[in-house]
Design an enzyme around this catalytic site. Structure first.
Site, short mmCIF file in Angstrom:
data_model
loop_
_atom_site.label_atom_id
_atom_site.label_comp_id
_atom_site.label_asym_id
_atom_site.label_seq_id
_atom_site.Cartn_x
_atom_site.Cartn_y
_atom_site.Cartn_z
CG HIS A 360 -0.72 0.70 2.72
ND1 HIS A 360 -0.70 1.62 3.14
CD2 HIS A 360 0.21 -0.72 3.62
CE1 HIS A 360 -0.20 1.24 4.63
NE2 HIS A 360 0.31 0.20 4.46
CG ASP A 370 2.83 1.47 8.04
OD1 ASP A 370 2.29 1.18 6.68
OD2 ASP A 370 1.80 0.70 9.35
CD GLU A 407 -2.91 -1.40 5.15
OE1 GLU A 407 -2.68 -2.53 6.31
OE2 GLU A 407 -2.33 -0.14 6.11
#
Ligand SMILES: [Zn+2]
Length: 713
Positions: A360, A370, A407
């Site tokens: 993502h 992340d 996501e």
């Protein structure tokens, strides 16, 4: 990137997995040089392709990509995240992928409009909800960084006494009740606990227990100074870091809350927010330990039970009060556009069979770990595969590189795409290989369905670990052994990333992997370029290493003569789950007749073993059957995981169609979910029905494998 060229030990392990050590001596020499699913001749070709692939990804490129991706906050649904989608699309095109497109969905996204948290008694304190700047890190001063918020929190306003409820799990509220403290009507303050438990479960639990509101804070014992040096001097979370995140109940149904089970295309039918099962009805806000401290310090009442004490320098109490908190949350929930990027490389022999790789792009703030480290690895892999295409090296099957949006909200982009493509994917999909965060450190870890658990260890033996110069496999194995782990690859699959729709809704074999390390700034603004370049991957070597591992996995699945899906291993795992469940039933004094199931899985294993042996013999002989037959065999192999799904899904959660795996509400894995849940709830009729469904699934899978056997010489 360096790849080790001697590959003797690799195949031996694989064969043990395939044949339980029954290899006749005459086969040994040749076997030592084959990759699972390949003949010796094709292994040699594959090895040279992989070596070329591995020589392409570069730290300097990865650094450049990461700098661009993390330049500004890029939450799903914002202009910047759209710009990054066009960036990824343009890079895919520039690198020479065959077909590249932006795929738009319109989904409910949740941003904060106004959040107020203030202590009104015994003394006033207003939470800042902001993260402090550090002078060497320009990103930490960016005014576009969002407040700390929990996406999909309910909107509302309440003033109530505060209660400390440890991790906010059901057993914590039970404990409080034992102590005479009822959370009903009060505001709960709970810790984000390590190991990870999904915050949406904390919200649902607080909602069910009747709490008036929920504050989830990061305790320094979990991800702050009790773990080690904090940012900007170390990787752990500083005083003001806030873990943002969604609290939606996507363990019931992931994806857009307003289109449960179908795609959120333009003009799609949408339910009303009040009709959604997955939208929380409780107000919830995340807090830093800086903001939580005054609240916790002003709790009296009982001293917190053993194990509840955190890392702040005073004795924790449960309350209620005297701290009384005024909580006001107004969310801005709207249907907004999100964009997946889909790039496709067309296979030259079996173009309709497709291996899918996904990561993502959307982040809570900058998202250096992340997910941008994963996006970097995806871009660098796209460059490498594009270069191979220019050099005339094309995979036999098609490969899709997907860059998902939203996501972080509710696995939204991948889920909507999976729901839209379900018919086609059931027909053509070989496997899905997920990388969310490529690296927050140097420790490799992986999860996979049991049929693919051999794939990554085999590849890791060929790839050099940048820090130690040994193989990724050696370093990985040593760590798992030190930690007393049983197997290197985790085969019990829960949720928490984009593989969910592919495994649980469609029934595709999946792999999920990444390098991890000390990382206390998850979902905070400090997960940024400065953090990555000082702590996570300072020399930008693990991101390209991930590109190599990911690419090798894709190519092995795309080029294998016979897809290396090991259903004997899968069957053995299922047999193990059945045995454990039967033991659990006995312990509970329940009459659970799982014999029927045990017989079914034994038949499945025996057919799968025979098939593995025959496939091995054929590959060792070096003469695979003609293309037509190979195609049939592989189509059958692709069907087996699909056979493990049922259209009815798990009782109460019909979206989750896989009968072997589902997430618990915490995201932790639950095996044989239909039977397990019925058994624990003591519903015998439901147990029988679920046993029947699984027995039928095993039967279907056995017939599918017999279809493979028929095609084999
Ligand atoms: Zn992520």
């Amino acid at each position: 990137m360096k790849v080790r060229r001697s590959f003797a030990p690799l195949i031996i392990t694989l064969l043990l997995a395939f044949q339980a050590g029954s290899a006749p001596p005459w086969q040994k020499e040749e076997r030592e040089e084959r990759i699972a699913g390949f003949t010796l001749k094709s292994s040699r070709k594959e090895t040279s392709i992989e070596a070329r692939l591995a020589s392409i990804p570069q730290p300097a490129m990865c650094q450049r990509f990461l700098l661009y991706l993390t330049e500004e906050p890029h939450i799903a649904g914002t202009e910047r995240n759209y710009q990054l989608a066009t960036y990824v699309r343009d890079k895919f095109k520039e690198f020479g992928l065959d077909e590249v497109s932006l795929v738009e969905y319109q989904v409910l996204l949740s941003y904060p409009k106004e959040i107020v948290i203030e202590m009104v008694e015994p003394k006033p304190y207003r939470a800042t909800l902001r993260e402090e700047g550090y002078f060497r890190d320009k990103d930490s001063y960016d005014s576009r960084v969002s407040l700390g918020f929990n996406a999909y929190s309910a909107s509302g306003e309440v003033t109530a006494p505060l209660v400390y409820a440890h991790g906010g799990n059901p057993e914590d509220y039970d404990k409080l009740l034992e102590m005479g403290i009822d959370i009903k009507g009060k505001i709960a303050i709970v810790r984000y606990s390590m190991p990870y438990s999904y915050r949406g479960f904390k919200a649902l639990t607080a909602q069910q227990r009747g709490a008036a509101g929920l504050l989830i804070y990061s305790d320094p014992a979990d991800d702050g100074y009790m773990r080690g040096e904090v940012y900007p001097f170390g990787p752990w979370g500083p005083e003001s870091h806030i873990q943002r995140g969604a609290i939606v109940y996507d363990f019931l149904i992931p994806g857009d809350p307003l289109t449960p089970g179908w795609a959120s295309t333009k003009g799609a039918r949408r339910i009303k927010p009040e009709e959604s099962e997955t939208l929380p009805k409780i107000i919830s806000v995340p807090l830093s330990y800086q903001d939580a401290r005054p609240l916790l310090e002003n709790l009296a009442g009982t001293v917190a039970p053993a194990g509840w004490q955190g890392g702040l320098p005073f004795s924790y109490h449960t309350g209620p009060g005297p701290a009384k908190v005024h909580l006001k949350v107004e969310m801005d929930n709207k249907t907004r556009s999100i964009w997946n990027v889909i790039g496709r490389i067309k296979g030259n022999l079996f173009p309709e069979q497709t291996v899918i790789l996904g990561n993502h792009r959307d982040a809570w703030v900058y998202g250096a770990v992340d997910p941008s480290s994963g996006t970097v690895s995806l871009l660098e892999l796209a460059r490498a595969l594009g270069k191979l295409l220019q050099e005339g090296v094309r995979p036999q099957r098609s490969i899709i590189l997907a860059n998902w949006d939203a996501e972080e909200f509710t696995l939204t982009g991948s889920t909507e795409w999976g729901e839209e493509m379900v018919g086609e994917l059931k027909r053509v999909a070989v496997a899905y290989l997920n990388v969310d965060s490529a690296c927050s450190g140097s420790q490799f870890g992986a999860s996979a369905v049991p049929s693919l658990k051999h794939l990554l260890p085999a590849i890791a033996k060929e790839v050099i670990d940048p820090n130690t110069g040994r193989t990724v496999y050696e370093v990985w194995k040593e760590r798992v052994e030190k930690q007393g782990g049983e197997s290197m690859v985790n085969t019990q699959l829960g949720s928490g990333s984009d593989y969910t729709v592919f495994l649980n809704f469609i029934g595709m074999p999946i792999v999920d992997m990444g390098f991890t390390g000390p990382y206390g700034v998850y979902h905070s603004q400090y997960d940024n370029f400065y953090w990555m370049s000082h702590f996570g991957d300072p020399n930008f070597r693990y991101m390209p290493t991930m590109s190599v591992i990911w690419g090798m996995a894709a190519l092995r699945l795309a080029n294998a003569e016979i897809l290396p899906l090991d259903y004997a291993s899968y069957g053995e795992e299922i047999a193990h789950y059945i045995k454990e469940l039967s033991d659990e039933g006995k312990r509970m004094g329940k009459k659970t007749n799982l014999q029927h199931l045990q017989k079914g899985v034994e038949r499945f294993i025996s057919v799968a073993r025979r098939m593995n042996t025959k496939v091995e013999e054929m590959l060792v002989s070096g003469v695979p059957p003609p293309g037509e037959k190979v195609n049939l065999i592989n189509h059958c192999l692709m069907k087996v995981e699909r056979n493990f799904t049922h259209r009815e899904g798990i009782p109460g959660r019909p979206w989750y169609k896989h009968l072997i795996y589902a997430p618990r509400f915490t995201y932790a894995p639950e095996v044989l979910p239909g039977i397990t849940e019925a058994l624990r709830e003591g519903d015998e009729a439901r147990v029988r029905r679920q046993v029947e469904l699984l027995a039928e699934a095993l039967q279907r899978a056995t017939i599918t494998l017999e279809g493979v056997l028929e095609q084999l010489p």
